[in-house]
Write an enzyme that holds these catalytic residues in place. Structure first.
Site, PDB file in Angstrom:
ATOM      1  N   HIS A   1      47.752  34.952  39.368  1.00  0.00           N
ATOM      2  CA  HIS A   1      49.109  35.251  39.859  1.00  0.00           C
ATOM      3  C   HIS A   1      49.058  36.367  40.903  1.00  0.00           C
ATOM      4  CE1 HIS A   1      53.259  37.092  39.085  1.00  0.00           C
ATOM      5  NE2 HIS A   1      53.517  35.859  39.515  1.00  0.00           N
ATOM      6  N   ARG A   2      49.336  36.013  42.141  1.00  0.00           N
ATOM      7  CA  ARG A   2      49.226  36.941  43.270  1.00  0.00           C
ATOM      8  C   ARG A   2      47.800  37.491  43.388  1.00  0.00           C
ATOM      9  NH1 ARG A   2      54.708  40.432  41.806  1.00  0.00           N
ATOM     10  NH2 ARG A   2      55.919  38.648  41.119  1.00  0.00           N
TER      11      ARG A   2
ATOM     12  N   GLU B   1      47.764  31.915  42.947  1.00  0.00           N
ATOM     13  CA  GLU B   1      49.198  31.737  43.199  1.00  0.00           C
ATOM     14  C   GLU B   1      49.600  32.822  44.180  1.00  0.00           C
ATOM     15  OE1 GLU B   1      53.523  32.694  42.490  1.00  0.00           O
ATOM     16  OE2 GLU B   1      51.756  33.977  42.357  1.00  0.00           O
TER      17      GLU B   1
ATOM     18  N   ASP C   1      52.884  34.072  47.315  1.00  0.00           N
ATOM     19  CA  ASP C   1      54.264  33.928  47.770  1.00  0.00           C
ATOM     20  C   ASP C   1      54.305  34.013  49.292  1.00  0.00           C
ATOM     21  OD1 ASP C   1      55.636  34.518  44.963  1.00  0.00           O
ATOM     22  OD2 ASP C   1      54.087  36.029  45.275  1.00  0.00           O
TER      23      ASP C   1
ATOM     24  N   HIS D   1      55.479  39.043  48.016  1.00  0.00           N
ATOM     25  CA  HIS D   1      56.424  38.580  47.008  1.00  0.00           C
ATOM     26  C   HIS D   1      57.860  39.018  47.277  1.00  0.00           C
ATOM     27  CE1 HIS D   1      58.726  38.820  43.223  1.00  0.00           C
ATOM     28  NE2 HIS D   1      58.133  37.668  42.958  1.00  0.00           N
TER      29      HIS D   1
ATOM     30  N   GLU E   1      54.204  29.654  46.596  1.00  0.00           N
ATOM     31  CA  GLU E   1      55.621  29.755  46.232  1.00  0.00           C
ATOM     32  C   GLU E   1      56.437  30.107  47.472  1.00  0.00           C
ATOM     33  OE1 GLU E   1      58.847  32.318  43.659  1.00  0.00           O
ATOM     34  OE2 GLU E   1      56.767  32.368  42.987  1.00  0.00           O
TER      35      GLU E   1
ATOM     36  N   LYS F   1      59.381  31.705  49.016  1.00  0.00           N
ATOM     37  CA  LYS F   1      60.344  32.738  48.614  1.00  0.00           C
ATOM     38  C   LYS F   1      61.596  32.619  49.491  1.00  0.00           C
ATOM     39  CE  LYS F   1      59.872  35.634  46.055  1.00  0.00           C
ATOM     40  NZ  LYS F   1      60.159  35.740  44.600  1.00  0.00           N
TER      41      LYS F   1
ATOM     42  N   ASP G   1      48.298  37.389  35.551  1.00  0.00           N
ATOM     43  CA  ASP G   1      47.842  38.537  36.353  1.00  0.00           C
ATOM     44  C   ASP G   1      46.407  38.914  35.996  1.00  0.00           C
ATOM     45  OD1 ASP G   1      50.291  38.998  37.695  1.00  0.00           O
ATOM     46  OD2 ASP G   1      51.084  40.104  35.983  1.00  0.00           O
TER      47      ASP G   1
END
Length: 242
Positions: free
Chosen positions: A7-8, A34, A36, A49, A106, A108, A226
């Site tokens: 995640h990120r 992942e 954004d 993000h 993702e 945003k 994370d």
């Protein structure tokens, strides 16, 4: 086997949504990353993000008000010594040509609609020949449907905060091959039923040991976490089982 998406990037130990965090997730052994995306004032796709740069960089203001050359001067590594710029999406896709990682992009575009974002993301993904390794997700489900219409070969997955009735029916209705629910929003039974109906389930953001065990036990499609290293360590316990 449940896949692990960073995640990120490897965000628990490195500055989120930076090339460093993505590189460390790859080194650790994540199956995917992942990230954004948003658009700068001059229409460049950048990986960040928040709609504002304040939390994750040494700057202030909305991403949409910066020119690309201005936003690149900011330091996205507040945690560490090494300066890290906000990455361009193109940089991440360039790196993906050297590895086998999957990538969940993702969009945003919930707060600001970002005109043309879907076209830009899809054109870039196609230009790198990565359509089969990308999942496009968003809380903006209109954007998900539009992305599918532009490029049906790229997987889409709506994001959810709350539970949804028979999520596989909804997913099929918008031609999404996956869903990304908040980890607490779906019961095991609904997850299993959704997967049995051919829809991938990738809950976010799964950081606690108990939650990881829960999803590995039911062989959920993937988790978005994370803490890549912790997730890999816990998953090993399930790999050994017959």
């Amino acid at each position: 086997m449940t896949q692990i998406f960073a995640h990120r990037g490897y965000a628990v130990s490195f500055a989120e949504n930076t090339m460093g965090a993505f590189g460390e997730a790859e080194k650790a052994g994540a199956d995917g990353i992942e990230l954004d995306v948003q658009l700068t004032k001059d229409g460049e796709l950048v990986v960040i993000h928040d709609e504002k740069v304040d939390r994750t960089t040494n700057g202030n203001g909305f991403v949409k008000d910066f020119l690309y050359k201005e936003i690149r001067k900011l330091n996205a590594n507040k945690k560490g010594v090494k300066k890290e710029p906000i990455p361009a999406l193109a940089e991440v896709l360039e790196r993906m040509k050297t590895n086998k990682l999957l990538c969940n992009i993702e969009l945003k575009n919930g707060l600001f609609p970002y005109e043309g974002m879907e076209e830009k993301v899809i054109d870039l993904v196609q230009s790198y020949g990565l359509s089969n390794r990308i999942i496009i997700s968003s809380f903006n489900h209109y954007s998900i449907v539009y992305s599918y219409r532009l490029a049906p070969e790229i997987e889409t997955a709506p994001l959810f905060i709350e539970g949804i009735y028979m999520p596989w029916i909804y997913s099929q209705s918008i031609r999404a091959k996956g869903i990304h629910p908040k980890h607490s929003a779906m019961s095991d039974k609904i997850i299993v039923n959704t997967m049995a109906n051919g829809i991938a389930v990738r809950p976010y953001t799964v950081n606690k040991d108990a939650d990881m065990h829960r999803f590995f036990k039911i062989n959920c499609t993937a988790i978005i976490t994370d803490d890549t290293v912790k997730a890999l360590r816990i998953r090993k316990q399930y790999e050994k089982r017959p």
